[in-house]
Design a protein around this motif. Structure first.
Motif, PDB file in Angstrom:
ATOM      1  N   VAL A  60      -7.468   5.968  -2.769  1.00  0.00           N
ATOM      2  CA  VAL A  60      -8.622   4.972  -3.302  1.00  0.00           C
ATOM      3  C   VAL A  60      -8.429   3.600  -2.638  1.00  0.00           C
ATOM      4  N   ALA A  61      -7.147   3.159  -2.675  1.00  0.00           N
ATOM      5  CA  ALA A  61      -6.860   1.690  -2.261  1.00  0.00           C
ATOM      6  C   ALA A  61      -7.244   1.564  -0.755  1.00  0.00           C
ATOM      7  N   ARG A  78       3.618   1.703  -1.041  1.00  0.00           N
ATOM      8  CA  ARG A  78       4.312   2.167  -2.297  1.00  0.00           C
ATOM      9  C   ARG A  78       3.437   3.598  -3.153  1.00  0.00           C
ATOM     10  N   LEU A  79       2.182   3.436  -2.820  1.00  0.00           N
ATOM     11  CA  LEU A  79       1.157   4.324  -3.438  1.00  0.00           C
ATOM     12  C   LEU A  79       1.280   5.617  -2.710  1.00  0.00           C
ATOM     13  N   HIS A 104      -3.472  10.320  -4.108  1.00  0.00           N
ATOM     14  CA  HIS A 104      -4.855   9.733  -4.477  1.00  0.00           C
ATOM     15  C   HIS A 104      -4.891   8.351  -4.592  1.00  0.00           C
ATOM     16  N   TYR A 105      -3.690   7.480  -4.949  1.00  0.00           N
ATOM     17  CA  TYR A 105      -3.663   6.286  -5.182  1.00  0.00           C
ATOM     18  C   TYR A 105      -4.038   5.592  -3.755  1.00  0.00           C
ATOM     19  N   LEU A 149       0.782  -1.066  -0.131  1.00  0.00           N
ATOM     20  CA  LEU A 149      -0.051  -0.104   0.026  1.00  0.00           C
ATOM     21  C   LEU A 149       0.795   1.392   0.044  1.00  0.00           C
TER      22      LEU A 149
END
Lengths: 308, 356
Positions: free
Chosen positions: B140-141, B132-133, B136-137, B130
């Motif tokens: 949303v994850a 690594r995001l 926004h990413y 997770l």
């Protein structure tokens, strides 16, 4: 599974998928031009649908305190509802971009959450918890293709979604204002230096996205019940669709993402379990993000690297 | 070392009443310690001022929300990671304690610890991919994780009791003492809250805390200075998950039942709102944000119907949304810093006026 069944599921997936695609498009247009993620995007769809229903058919309002019966023709109702929601979009622009005493994007996003809560509450006061439905746009028997059935409203949804996308493409590529909007998306500072009124473009982005959202809500309203809380769920799906392929900054990615999400959901519901339909969509999303951390097309990564 | 001894001996010689004065000085030099002491005293006295159970239970909710918000503030404000799924860890704590108590017969407090360990491990496993995001990413994850968690809680009826919820099989007990009133839970919840506040203040003011702030202002700069950003972010995610899990277990034992609706996306978003209203990157802001939002929701529920004839749940939602927007528009730094700024401005204005 027979080819006819497959085709049937594909149609159902594309129908709901084109709605997700339109809502995703709204996210992308606002995000590209202003940098804001507008979490009230789904509420535009809900408002559009409920206003159109109120204008065109007998609707009880405010706890049945009174019933309106304007019975406007469907086409006029749709146009008026869309225009009204575009007005709401302009107001949202002012509250999110102009009013705050900050440039912080996180704060702007939280403001859009507040707006979403407010709009949902206003809808709850106005229309209550009852679900509403719009009549089908054109009457007539469904169309048979082999043993698969295509309802007329499916055609309306897919057709109007694609027509709208084509119009938007022409607008962005071949009009002066559309080109200016794209310039803002590439680099706001440079756009301003070229004499583009960036504030006006941001306003336009919000109004345009509100209009797209409203139309998405309106065309799907004959197929599904619309209530005050339908927008939240549509907005979530649109957000996922916008992000997964194009990383929130690519219009084509948003459209492909929306259609894929719709098809995936329908197939997952039919083949695996309808209870886990939503989970499967999100699992795929997370799997994609783990493999490719900036969406499949990676335009987001390039923009980030360029410091835009 | 030498210098301190000299100065103390000189001070004691010149002023015999120095011992309390020095303690006051020490408190002034450590505003956190002072604030912490004041808070503890107020909290200890509060139940004797407030009479009824309703007020106590609102305070309990403020305590639980503070635990959640402190963790999220560390994650958002210091490590710069937005999580829209903090309710997942809260839910893992609630369901975890319930399921452990049901299946293993562990004593209640052991189930709280067990659930916290399991939640921490899950956060660790999720966090590696997770985190690594970015931006926004990640948002949303984590949102997606919340959706998946709710669906599992709703559909796996054998394990979770499904939509009806999981009834806690036992009361919370310590030896022979049974926690079964709101007041007993008040003391327990706030004791835990204070411990977590103290721990968090220590972390923020330590080397690790400074590393967090460095990450927040520039991740690349922090990396070049030798900060292992990935590991630190993972640590703070696990820490916030463990906090949330403890809060969830306490909630489960207090209320006696957990159901999927307790851990909705709406609640995750409310937590983010609490952090924002308290002011990002502030442990004290977190308790303030948790209190402000919890009280606001309760006040709207109780007083709006009196102010506005016939007002109901619907108007509360609108009022909550509008107030949230107004605060964030006028005070984007959060209520605490925002209010201080307004007061300072007002004072400066007055001074200018009086000079004229």
């Amino acid at each position: 599974m027979s080819p006819d069944q497959l085709f049937q599921l594909l149609i159902a997936g594309l129908t709901i998928g084109s709605i997700y695609a339109l809502i995703a498009l709204g996210f992308v247009v606002i995000h590209n031009v202003t940098g804001v993620i507008n979490l009230a995007q789904g509420e535009f769809a809900m408002l559009g649908a409920l206003i159109a229903i109120t204008l065109t058919s007998e609707t009880p309002l405010f706890h049945r305190a009174f019933t309106v019966n304007w019975n406007l023709p469907l086409f006029i109702g749709i146009v008026l509802a869309t225009l009204l929601v575009m007005g709401v979009g302009a107001l949202v622009y002012w509250i999110v971009v102009r009013a705050p005493r900050t440039d912080s994007v996180i704060i702007q996003i939280i403001i859009t959450i507040g707006i979403a809560i407010t709009l949902r509450g206003i809808a709850l006061i106005t229309w209550g918890t009852d679900p509403f439905r719009l009549p089908e746009f054109s009457a007539g028997p469904p169309i048979q293709i082999g043993s698969a059935v295509l309802t007329r409203q499916d055609l309306w949804v897919i057709g109007s979604a694609f027509a709208l996308m084509a119009l938007l493409y022409l607008f962005f590529q071949h009009t002066f204002i559309g080109t200016s909007l794209r310039a803002c998306a590439v680099n706001r500072t440079a756009a301003r230096l070229m004499g583009i009124n960036v504030s006006y473009m941001m306003l336009l982005a919000f109004v345009l996205s509100a209009g797209i959202g409203a139309l998405a809500g309106i065309v799907i309203a004959p197929k599904t019940f619309m209530g005050y809380d339908t927008g939240t769920y549509l907005g979530l799906k649109g957000f996922v669709a916008a992000i997964v392929i194009g990383g929130l900054s690519d219009e084509r990615g948003a459209i492909v993402g929306g259609l894929l999400l719709g098809v995936l959901e329908i197939f997952a519901a039919a083949l695996i379990s309808s209870g886990y339909k939503d989970a499967i969509a999100f699992l795929v999303l997370i799997a994609v993000l783990f493999v490719q951390t900036t969406g499949i097309l990676r335009r987001g990564a390039k923009r980030e690297a360029a410091g835009v | 070392m030498e210098r301190t001894t000299i100065s103390t001996s000189r001070d004691t010689a010149s002023n015999p009443t120095l011992v309390p004065a020095r303690q006051i000085k020490m408190l002034a030099r450590h505003p956190n310690l002072l604030a912490f002491g004041v808070l503890a005293i107020i909290l200890a006295l509060l139940p004797f001022v407030l009479g009824n159970n309703y007020q106590i239970s609102v305070l309990n909710f403020i305590g639980l929300n503070t635990i959640l918000t402190v963790g999220l503030a560390l994650l958002m404000g210091y490590a710069g990671q937005v999580s829209l799924g903090q309710a997942v860890f809260y839910g893992l704590g609630g369901y975890g304690a319930g399921i452990l108590a049901q299946r293993t017969g562990l004593p209640p407090f052991a189930t709280i610890v067990g659930a916290a360990i399991i939640t921490g491990l899950i956060a660790l496993l999720l966090g590696i991919p997770l985190l690594r995001l970015r931006g926004h990413y990640l948002a949303v994850a984590t949102l997606g994780l919340n959706v998946i968690f709710l669906l599992i809680a709703t559909n796996e009826t054998d394990l979770t009791g499904g939509p009806n919820g999981l009834v806690m099989p036992t009361d919370l007990m310590l030896g022979n003492f049974v926690f079964d009133t709101d007041l007993e839970f008040y003391f327990l919840i706030w004791l835990v809250t204070l411990a977590i506040l103290a721990l968090s203040l220590n972390i923020v003011n330590s080397r690790i805390g400074r590393a967090f702030r460095a990450i927040h202002s520039s991740e690349i700069a922090a990396e070049t200075l030798g900060v292992n950003t990935a590991r630190l972010k993972l640590q703070v995610l696990v820490l916030s998950a463990v906090y949330a899990s403890i809060a969830g277990s306490l909630y489960a034992y207090w209320i006696g039942i957990v159901s999927p609706s307790d851990f909705s996306i709406t609640f995750s978003i409310e937590l983010v709102v609490m952090v924002a209203i308290g002011g990002l990157a502030s442990v004290w802001g977190a308790i303030f944000g948790a209190a402000a939002v919890t009280l606001l929701i309760e006040l709207l529920r109780n007083f709006l119907p009196q102010l506005l004839r016939g007002a109901s749940g619907e108007q509360q939602i609108v009022a909550f949304g509008v107030i949230l927007v107004v605060i964030m528009v006028l005070m984007p730094e959060g209520l605490t810093t925002g209010t201080l700024k307004y007061i300072r401005k007002w004072r400066e204005k007055n001074q200018v006026n009086s000079q004229q």
